[in-house]
Design a protein around this motif. Sequence first.
Motif, PDB file in Angstrom:
ATOM      1  N   UNK A 258      -1.322 -21.472-112.635  1.00 16.29           N
ATOM      2  CA  UNK A 258      -1.266 -20.007-112.634  1.00 16.29           C
ATOM      3  C   UNK A 258      -0.575 -19.454-113.871  1.00 16.29           C
ATOM      4  N   UNK A 259       0.374 -20.208-114.439  1.00 14.89           N
ATOM      5  CA  UNK A 259       1.130 -19.748-115.602  1.00 14.89           C
ATOM      6  C   UNK A 259       0.241 -19.681-116.844  1.00 14.89           C
ATOM      7  N   UNK A 260       0.524 -18.745-117.751  1.00 16.08           N
ATOM      8  CA  UNK A 260      -0.306 -18.597-118.944  1.00 16.08           C
ATOM      9  C   UNK A 260      -0.108 -19.730-119.953  1.00 16.08           C
ATOM     10  N   UNK A 261      -1.051 -19.861-120.849  1.00 15.70           N
ATOM     11  CA  UNK A 261      -1.012 -20.865-121.902  1.00 15.70           C
ATOM     12  C   UNK A 261       0.256 -20.715-122.741  1.00 15.70           C
ATOM     13  N   UNK A 262       0.948 -21.840-122.960  1.00 16.29           N
ATOM     14  CA  UNK A 262       2.123 -21.828-123.823  1.00 16.29           C
ATOM     15  C   UNK A 262       3.437 -21.652-123.099  1.00 16.29           C
ATOM     16  N   UNK A 263       3.391 -21.441-121.801  1.00 13.59           N
ATOM     17  CA  UNK A 263       4.625 -21.280-121.022  1.00 13.59           C
ATOM     18  C   UNK A 263       4.904 -22.567-120.264  1.00 13.59           C
ATOM     19  N   UNK A 264       6.062 -23.141-120.489  1.00 13.18           N
ATOM     20  CA  UNK A 264       6.441 -24.392-119.842  1.00 13.18           C
ATOM     21  C   UNK A 264       7.340 -24.083-118.641  1.00 13.18           C
ATOM     22  N   UNK A 265       6.771 -24.218-117.460  1.00 12.17           N
ATOM     23  CA  UNK A 265       7.498 -23.858-116.239  1.00 12.17           C
ATOM     24  C   UNK A 265       8.017 -25.110-115.544  1.00 12.17           C
ATOM     25  N   UNK A 266       9.260 -25.044-115.103  1.00 13.31           N
ATOM     26  CA  UNK A 266       9.873 -26.116-114.330  1.00 13.31           C
ATOM     27  C   UNK A 266      10.290 -25.569-112.974  1.00 13.31           C
ATOM     28  N   UNK A 267       9.778 -26.154-111.906  1.00  8.82           N
ATOM     29  CA  UNK A 267      10.155 -25.757-110.547  1.00  8.82           C
ATOM     30  C   UNK A 267      11.273 -26.677-110.084  1.00  8.82           C
TER      31      UNK A 267
END
Length: 368
Positions: A258-267
Amino acid sequence: MYEDKTIDSIHQQILDNISDDYEKSPGELAYDLSRAFAIEEALIYSALSQIVDLIDVDKLSGEDLEKYVYQRKGVVRVPGSYAKAQLAVIGNGTVSKGDLFETPSGIQFSCVDGSTAISGTGLVNVQCTQIGTIGMVGANSITQMPVTLQGITGCTNLQATTGGYEAESDSHLRDRYYQELQEPSASGNMDNYKQWAESHTGVGRAMVFSLWNGDNTVKVVITDSNQGLPDQTLINAVQEYIDPKGENNNTWGVGAGAAPLGAYCTVASPIAKTININVQVSKDANYTDDEVKQNITDYITGYLQSIALDEDNNYVSYAKVGNLILNANGVMDYSSLTINGGNANIPLSLTNESCEIPVLGAVTITYV
C-alpha cells in the motif's frame, strides 16, 4: 429528540387550542376526537425521531453504522478472524478436511488440510470453528476428538493458537470514521499509514513515526485488537500489506504494498510497560476475595487498554486507577494504593525509540 411529543402532551396542546366554549371533558366529542388525532400524531413524531437517529452516527450500531460510514467515507468494518494452530496427531489412520478436535471446555477446531495419512505421528493444520478470541488457547489445550477418527488415538497443539481476533467494534469503527473526516489521508502521508494499519484484521491502534531512521523511512507501531502486544504473525501480515520486504529485502520500499514507491516502512511492536498494583481493600461481605480481585483487574485492564498508543493520555493516572478500584463491584473502600511502588502517575514513552503501552502485571490486594 421529540421525547416530549407523547400522546398526552400532544392531546393537551390540542385541547388548549380548542375554545372553552366547547365541552372538553373525557367522553365528550371534542375530547374523544382530539385524542384520536393525538394518538396518530404521536406515531408520526416517533417515526421522525427514528429518522433523525439514522442520520446521527453516534446513535447507530451494527449494520446501520456499517452502511452509514461506508456510504460517506468508504470506511469498512475490519472483519474478525479464526484462530489457527498446528496439531500433532497420534495413531495410524487418516485425518480429513473438516474433522473436528476440541479442548476440554468444548472449543472446537476443524482440520483445514486435505486428507493426511498418519503413521505413528503427524501434523495437521486446524482452525477454530468460531471467529474471535474464543479460539486463542494455550499449548497442549486441543486434546480431544468429539467424533472418533478411526485409528487416531490422540492429539495436541504443541504451541498456543494464533490469529484469532474479534471483528472491529462499533466504537472503533466510529472512531476511524471520525479520523477519516478530521484527518483525511492523501498520497502516503502519515494518516495514510495509520489508516492502512488500523484497517487490517487484528490491529487495534497504530502510531506512525516519519524519518525515524533516515530519509524515506517510516515506522508504524501497532497493538493487537485488545490493545496489547501483537504477535509476530500479525506484525508480519501488516508489514506485508503496507510494504513487503521480500527475501533479502528485495521488495522493500519499491511500492509493492500500500505504501508509495520509495518509502521504506517498518512495522513494529510497542514495548510493554508493566503496571503493578498494590492496595488495601475493605470489601463487601457478599463478595469473595477472588471476585473482588477479578472485578478490580477487569476495570484496570480496560482502562490500560483505552490509553494504549493514545497521545492525549501518555501516562497511567494514579487518580483514575484509584477511582476504578473504588467503583469495582464488591469494594467498599480502599487505602495505601501504590502503582509500581509509588503513588504518582506513571509516564508512558511514545517515541520511535521507546514506544510504550501499559500492561497490567501483578495485582496484590490486602483485605482489611
